[in-house]
Design a protein around this motif. Sequence first.
Motif, PDB file in Angstrom:
ATOM      1  N   SER A 658       9.436   4.295   2.985  1.00  0.00           N
ATOM      2  CA  SER A 658       8.798   4.685   4.004  1.00  0.00           C
ATOM      3  C   SER A 658       8.932   5.504   4.923  1.00  0.00           C
ATOM      4  CB  SER A 658       8.377   3.379   5.002  1.00  0.00           C
ATOM      5  OG  SER A 658       7.785   2.260   4.341  1.00  0.00           O
ATOM      6  N   HIS A 682       3.279   2.453   3.886  1.00  0.00           N
ATOM      7  CA  HIS A 682       2.591   3.798   3.784  1.00  0.00           C
ATOM      8  C   HIS A 682       3.524   4.977   3.392  1.00  0.00           C
ATOM      9  CE1 HIS A 682      -0.509   1.742   6.091  1.00  0.00           C
ATOM     10  NE2 HIS A 682       0.497   1.204   6.980  1.00  0.00           N
ATOM     11  N   ARG A 684       5.453   6.989  -0.094  1.00  0.00           N
ATOM     12  CA  ARG A 684       4.890   7.996  -1.018  1.00  0.00           C
ATOM     13  C   ARG A 684       4.005   7.362  -2.120  1.00  0.00           C
ATOM     14  NH1 ARG A 684      10.748   8.862  -3.768  1.00  0.00           N
ATOM     15  NH2 ARG A 684      10.731   6.987  -5.365  1.00  0.00           N
ATOM     16  N   GLY A 685       4.117   6.087  -2.321  1.00  0.00           N
ATOM     17  CA  GLY A 685       3.075   5.638  -3.339  1.00  0.00           C
ATOM     18  C   GLY A 685       3.882   5.539  -4.684  1.00  0.00           C
ATOM     19  N   SER A 734      -1.447   0.417  -5.451  1.00  0.00           N
ATOM     20  CA  SER A 734      -0.737   1.824  -4.878  1.00  0.00           C
ATOM     21  C   SER A 734      -1.588   2.872  -5.253  1.00  0.00           C
ATOM     22  CB  SER A 734       0.657   2.111  -5.672  1.00  0.00           C
ATOM     23  OG  SER A 734       1.233   3.165  -4.940  1.00  0.00           O
ATOM     24  N   GLU A 735      -1.635   3.807  -4.097  1.00  0.00           N
ATOM     25  CA  GLU A 735      -2.264   5.060  -3.996  1.00  0.00           C
ATOM     26  C   GLU A 735      -1.208   6.199  -3.742  1.00  0.00           C
ATOM     27  OE1 GLU A 735      -6.392   7.471  -2.363  1.00  0.00           O
ATOM     28  OE2 GLU A 735      -5.874   5.172  -1.818  1.00  0.00           O
ATOM     29  N   GLY A 737       0.757   8.915  -2.310  1.00  0.00           N
ATOM     30  CA  GLY A 737       0.953   9.654  -1.144  1.00  0.00           C
ATOM     31  C   GLY A 737       0.196   8.883   0.044  1.00  0.00           C
ATOM     32  N   LYS A 738      -0.102   7.782  -0.446  1.00  0.00           N
ATOM     33  CA  LYS A 738      -0.812   6.790   0.858  1.00  0.00           C
ATOM     34  C   LYS A 738       0.032   5.613   1.071  1.00  0.00           C
ATOM     35  CE  LYS A 738      -5.331   8.712   0.702  1.00  0.00           C
ATOM     36  NZ  LYS A 738      -6.681   8.552   0.795  1.00  0.00           N
ATOM     37  N   GLY A 739       0.759   5.243   0.008  1.00  0.00           N
ATOM     38  CA  GLY A 739       1.671   3.973   0.146  1.00  0.00           C
ATOM     39  C   GLY A 739       1.146   2.959  -0.966  1.00  0.00           C
ATOM     40  N   SER A 740       1.925   1.664  -0.895  1.00  0.00           N
ATOM     41  CA  SER A 740       1.670   0.621  -1.757  1.00  0.00           C
ATOM     42  C   SER A 740       1.601  -0.958  -1.062  1.00  0.00           C
ATOM     43  CB  SER A 740       2.936   0.656  -2.784  1.00  0.00           C
ATOM     44  OG  SER A 740       3.111   1.772  -3.301  1.00  0.00           O
TER      45      SER A 740
END
Length: 1019
Positions: A658, A682, A684-685, A734-735, A737-740
């Motif tokens: 994070s 939130h 790097r994914g 996970s996405e 750039g948006k987190g996991s």
Amino acid sequence: MKRNVENLTFLVFAFGLGMLALVGFVSYTANTTLVRDTQWVSHTHDVLRGSERIVGELDRTESAARGFVLRGEPRYSTQFDLTVQALDQSLADLDQLTPDSTRQQERVRQLASLIKARIEIMRQGMEFRKKHSLQATLDVDGAIPGFETTSQIHQLIRDFQTEEQQLLLVRQTRATNISFWTRLVIFLGTGLAVLMIAAASIIIRRENESRKRARQRVAVQYATTRLLAESSTLSQASKRLLPELALNLEFDVAELWIMDYESGALRCTDFWLGSKIPASYGDILRTSKMSIGEGMPGRVYANQEPIWIDDLQAGIDPVRTEASKIANLRSAIAVPVLIWPDVAGVLILLTRRQTQIDRELFQTLAAVGAQVGQFITRRKALEKLQETTELQRAILQSANFSIIATDAHGVIKSMNAASEAWLGYRQDELIGKATPVMLHDWKELVVRSETLSADTNAKVDPGLDALFHRARRGEADEADWTYVRSDGSSFPIHLSLSALRASSGDVSGFVAIAQDITERRAVDRMKNEFISVVSHELRTPLTSIRGSLGLLAGGMLGNVADKAQRMLQIAISNTDRLVRLINDILDIERLESGKIALDRQAVDAANLLQQAVETMRGMGDKNNVQLDLEPTTGDVYGDPDRILQTLTNLISNAIKFSPAGGAVMVSATSDRTHMLFSVVDHGRGIPEDKIGAIFERFQQVDASDSREKGGTGLGLAICRTIVQQHGGRIWVKSELGKGSTFNFTVPLMEPAKAPDWIPAKPKKILVCDDDPWLLNIVSKLLTENGFVPLLTSSAPEMLQKAKIESPDVILLDIVMPGVSGWDALHLLRADESLRGIPVIILSGLSEQDAQFAKPDLISGWVQKPFDAEQLCAAIDGIAHRKRKLVLLVEDDADLARVISSTLEQHGVELLSADGALQAKAIVARRDPDLVILDLVLADGDGFEVVNFLRQHDKLRKVPLVVYSATEVVKEDQERLRLGKTEFLTKAHITPEQLEALVLQLLRVDLERKSLDVKAGTSS
């Protein structure tokens, strides 16, 4: 169409027959009318002749009268009298001939009156003449007949004759007309009827020809189906099919052209020639080939449509013209042999007759062409299937796996060479005869059944049910088992079980693929030994190194230069990392090997989340990451330390990845069966191509993470192992750039199991006695001792209530009015539904004094007066005697325990003997109700036990179940029979089936013994 033709034929025939009937009717009517008119014409002629006779006779009468007046001779008087008589008769006849005409009748009456008057005048003149002379007579007026009256008479007759002649003309004209029209109707009707009958005959002939052609077409289709079904190759089929087609459809030549894909041309692969076709025509066919679009075969192949040629010699098909002239062939039909959507060849029929196109024949031959095409398709598919089957067989036989397939009932239907080599059984020993259960260690099946029963909260029997339970439900089933060879030795396997399903979705069989893991087990042992070495030989020096480095860094041994201090910190950091790595390796190995047992208990999910967050809050503060916790409620069933370890691992990863100032959310929600834990960051994914691998060992999104973020790459693998051992699952969403979001599930608190002990249901005791006072006393005694009394005062009432209530015991008085107790007892034993109920006699006499001839019909005797202890002892004694005793003679201790536990749950007392000597010792003390016998024993065999039982009168008819490892031949079966004897093979019969058979035999024997124990009869 057939119905329309039949209707038309019927109408035409009916019309023709109707016309004939009409002609006959008209002819009959006209003939009748003509005959009648002819009669009337004849009648008219008779009337005319009668009137002429009257005129003539009147003239003769007047002549006779004049002659007598003039001559006076007597002969004239005589003649006068005769003519008057004739005249009267003619008038009477004329009157009879004219009854049909009132006017003519009137004229006849007038004529008779005038003639009568005239005769009277003439008679007066003749009388006068007799008395006077001629002159005197002539002088008297009227003496000689005059003509005035005669003229009236003649006029009246002329009028009469005129009317009759007119009637005659009318009747003759009508007769002529009737005759003309009758002949015309007969001619036209007969002609039309003949035409209709001829038309019907033509229709019938055409219908017969149509039906003949239909029968030919049906015969062709049947022959095509039959011959194609009986043939294995196209060449074999065509040699039989072509003559069938030609002969049934009345053609002279039949040809089959097939596309040669190498040359791109059609070749005549087979043909049939009629007796009138020269052999040279066949020589032409053998050497002929047609390109696509060339000749009749090429055109049909190109257009994929049938063609009909009326006249082959007219030059329509130049390629075929010369050959046709040789054989004098005139017409032909050609249809494509379809392999949808392509064409495989062409079927051609030729005839020496010049025929017109027949659409139905077109359809028939098109169907034949399609059938031949389907045959070719099936043969090609069969050849491919055979190739595939041979390839699969080769793969299966060469595979270094044991592959065994069964049917839906678990009976083995195929096995590969590896199975034979590993297990020591030939295929003919197992296929169709045994189930995979005989290849397994029975103890493992028992453990498996107990585990499945606990998991499903339902009984799963050891055997096939336990083996295929998960596969039958469509679940993945891979586990380590033990296979037992034919010689009794065993080896470990990793077994994958799956169900085969039919198109309906029902299970049609099972496949068991086993891998020999003997070497893997050896490697595992080496690995475990290595881990032990690592645990002891590495952790101990690492602890010393870490402690020494800590002392150096802490200045316990003096101050250290800044550069050296940095080097010490690096050494301490990497030592800590190495310790964590070793700890993680040891941890995951112990988890996966099952050496760390989960301490499952009810755990508050909210407390777990709170502990995990509090544990990791320091790390979060250090990395400037906020930890948020969503409140939750509910208990989970698991190991709190291991669930906490999973949560801290996931939170640790979330904090590491994070960004500073970020937040990690920890939450838990529940459904009906599981608690879902979630850790959301939130950061790097994770790239999509890495998501599937991050739960594997030593896997990280970026190789540099281990240096920058720390960690060993085993944390998520440990999490997965812990979650799976809890019966849950773990995954990540996970996405980039948006987190996991990491999720895992743990079962909720296990529901409370039902108590193993269930209070026994009170026994119902039916009492039959005609003494109300005694009934009252017995009722109180039974109630006080926990029984349910059912009271009756007569035998019929007792029998009726026994059928309704099904009591456990009947107390019966033998002396009662009406139907006695003895009679009621025999009625009980004669009733199939009641004969098994124990009966205790209540009597003032003792059993010896009563001298009852059949004591085996009763289960006890209580003499009046009695007390509660005596009565309850008799009832309890029956309950004890009702527990059946089974002797199990089996040298396999594990199998004996399984059978024993299975039968004892049904209240059966089971005594086990592992050999012949022990079995004889047991029989010497107790009389078994049934014997389960294995033939191969450590100190003898089953035949020895059977011979021993036959020496005892009470046991020579005892029910026997021979439960052996091999089939018992017929000769040995006769040597082994006692009472009701069943022969079972362990490979074919599961313990569950044995259980059902034993219980059935015990029930049958109970009913038999209740009727006549001493008789020793057996079904």
